[in-house]
Design a protein around this motif. Structure first.
Motif, mmCIF file in Angstrom:
data_model
loop_
_atom_site.group_PDB
_atom_site.id
_atom_site.type_symbol
_atom_site.label_atom_id
_atom_site.label_comp_id
_atom_site.label_asym_id
_atom_site.label_seq_id
_atom_site.Cartn_x
_atom_site.Cartn_y
_atom_site.Cartn_z
ATOM 1 N N VAL A 120 0.833 -1.206 0.000
ATOM 2 C CA VAL A 120 0.000 0.000 0.000
ATOM 3 C C VAL A 120 0.865 1.253 0.000
ATOM 4 C CG1 VAL A 120 -1.622 1.316 1.401
ATOM 5 C CG2 VAL A 120 -1.998 -1.124 1.018
ATOM 6 N N LYS A 121 2.000 1.186 0.650
ATOM 7 C CA LYS A 121 2.896 2.340 0.687
ATOM 8 C C LYS A 121 3.679 2.503 -0.615
ATOM 9 C CE LYS A 121 3.498 1.904 5.694
ATOM 10 N NZ LYS A 121 4.456 1.551 6.780
ATOM 11 N N LYS A 138 -0.958 7.211 -5.338
ATOM 12 C CA LYS A 138 -2.341 7.523 -4.972
ATOM 13 C C LYS A 138 -3.301 7.272 -6.136
ATOM 14 C CE LYS A 138 -1.710 8.635 -0.705
ATOM 15 N NZ LYS A 138 -2.255 7.755 0.369
ATOM 16 N N LEU A 184 -6.459 -0.669 1.214
ATOM 17 C CA LEU A 184 -6.869 -0.021 -0.032
ATOM 18 C C LEU A 184 -8.375 -0.212 -0.105
ATOM 19 C CD1 LEU A 184 -4.051 -1.015 -2.559
ATOM 20 C CD2 LEU A 184 -4.466 1.226 -1.550
ATOM 21 N N HIS A 193 -10.854 0.477 -2.052
ATOM 22 C CA HIS A 193 -11.649 0.245 -3.254
ATOM 23 C C HIS A 193 -11.179 -1.019 -3.961
ATOM 24 C CE1 HIS A 193 -13.459 4.170 -2.738
ATOM 25 N NE2 HIS A 193 -12.252 4.672 -2.576
ATOM 26 N N TYR A 204 -7.047 -3.191 -6.587
ATOM 27 C CA TYR A 204 -7.091 -2.486 -5.309
ATOM 28 C C TYR A 204 -6.539 -1.082 -5.511
ATOM 29 C CZ TYR A 204 -6.962 -7.421 -3.844
ATOM 30 O OH TYR A 204 -7.185 -8.763 -3.719
ATOM 31 N N SER A 205 -7.270 -0.065 -5.023
ATOM 32 C CA SER A 205 -6.793 1.301 -5.214
ATOM 33 C C SER A 205 -7.214 2.206 -4.069
ATOM 34 C CB SER A 205 -7.315 1.875 -6.537
ATOM 35 O OG SER A 205 -8.718 2.097 -6.469
ATOM 36 N N HIS A 206 -6.512 3.356 -3.978
ATOM 37 C CA HIS A 206 -6.929 4.431 -3.074
ATOM 38 C C HIS A 206 -8.089 5.215 -3.675
ATOM 39 C CE1 HIS A 206 -3.455 4.143 -0.351
ATOM 40 N NE2 HIS A 206 -2.669 4.057 -1.412
ATOM 41 N N HIS A 207 -8.060 5.394 -5.001
ATOM 42 C CA HIS A 207 -8.920 6.374 -5.652
ATOM 43 C C HIS A 207 -10.306 5.856 -5.992
ATOM 44 C CE1 HIS A 207 -8.113 4.258 -9.437
ATOM 45 N NE2 HIS A 207 -6.831 4.272 -9.120
#
Length: 302
Positions: free
Chosen positions: A189-190, A194, A239, A241, A262-265
């Motif tokens: 994830v890091k 973004k 994450l 989403h 898998y995403s942040h946005h």
């Protein structure tokens, strides 16, 4: 024995993939071309009449010459063409047969590909026997033979980030076992930007629940503690989403193969932003891959 060599004086015999008590397994009429125990896993190369050569690791089919392009094209082109990218930086974890690397190199906007594979012999034997790999000498390619968790620590210390991280992993019975954990997901994830995405995948297994309703499960990529990357992401929200698409890969159990973005946005990858045609992939198939059957939607969203 190289890619174009033919075996001699040996008969084809029925070989059965391990099933780990799932109650179903792939069987192939195959001829063993090569077998060796590397420091990490048992590597086998089989020859078959209909599917060509097949890479098997610790008893599980990884890729065949006949259908590997389906998985690799869908794993790479959907996330790369589902959003606009410039100078895309890609991390492939695993992928020792080299097919994902081959597909990523087809896009000019991909500026750098780092491939981290723990087992050098998988890379060498796949290149020699299957010959489906991309060009490891391409200046955009950085092939690292090493442990993915150690690489992730080093990448984090160097402030590296990626537009796409593809988890092209074996089942969690060998060197991949430590990667199906929350600790490793926290590192991933890091490492993702973004506006980037992580791609994970597994065979989607349809079975019957005790009450007679259809249900699903992940056929192979479940660790000894009962988790996989989907369940870790759902439980932790690392994450938040998750978007799902799928395709058919004949030699994977059940043939139905799912991909998890898998995403942040949380923006959808369903509509391609560029046109591209592969041996399997095209723009219409890209969009259609996100249409899931109702039983699968209920199961995945539970």
């Amino acid at each position: 024995m190289g890619q174009n060599s033919q075996p001699s004086n040996a008969s084809f015999k029925w070989w059965r993939e391990r099933d780990d008590e799932f109650g179903a397994a792939l069987s192939l009429n195959a001829q063993l071309l090569h077998s060796e125990q590397s420091p990490y896993q048992l590597i086998e190369i089989y020859d078959t009449a209909p599917f060509g050569r097949v890479l098997v690791l610790d008893g599980y089919v990884q890729a065949s010459q006949a259908d590997e392009f389906i998985y690799h094209e869908m794993a790479i082109h959907v996330p790369l063409l589902g959003r606009e990218h410039e100078d895309a930086n890609i991390l492939i974890i695993g992928g020792g047969e080299g097919g994902a690397l081959r597909e990523a190199l087809k896009h000019d906007f991909v500026s750098n590909i780092t491939m981290v594979e723990i087992d050098k012999r998988v890379v060498e034997l796949s290149s020699a026997y299957l010959g489906v790999n991309g060009d490891y000498d391409d200046p955009r390619v950085n092939l690292i033979i090493g442990d993915a968790a150690t690489f992730a620590d080093e990448a984090l210390s160097n402030n590296e980030t990626y537009d796409l991280i593809l988890l092209d992993l074996t089942e969690p019975v060998g060197p991949s076992a430590a990667l199906f954990t929350q600790a490793f997901c926290e590192k991933l994830v890091k490492l993702i930007k973004k506006d980037g995405v992580i791609v994970d995948s597994d065979s989607l297994y349809l079975s019957r629940a005790p009450d007679g309703t259809p249900q699903g499960s992940f056929l192979q990529e479940v660790s000894s503690d009962g988790e996989n990357l989907v369940s870790v992401m759902k439980r932790t929200g690392l994450l938040p989403h998750i978007e799902v698409y799928h395709t058919k890969v004949p030699l994977y159990p059940g043939a139905d193969f799912g991909f998890f973005l898998y995403s942040h946005h949380g923006e959808s990858y369903q509509t391609p932003v560029k046109s591209f045609t592969g041996n399997h992939y095209n723009s219409a198939l890209h969009s259609a891959a996100f249409a899931l059957p109702e039983w699968q939607k209920r199961w995945i969203n539970t």
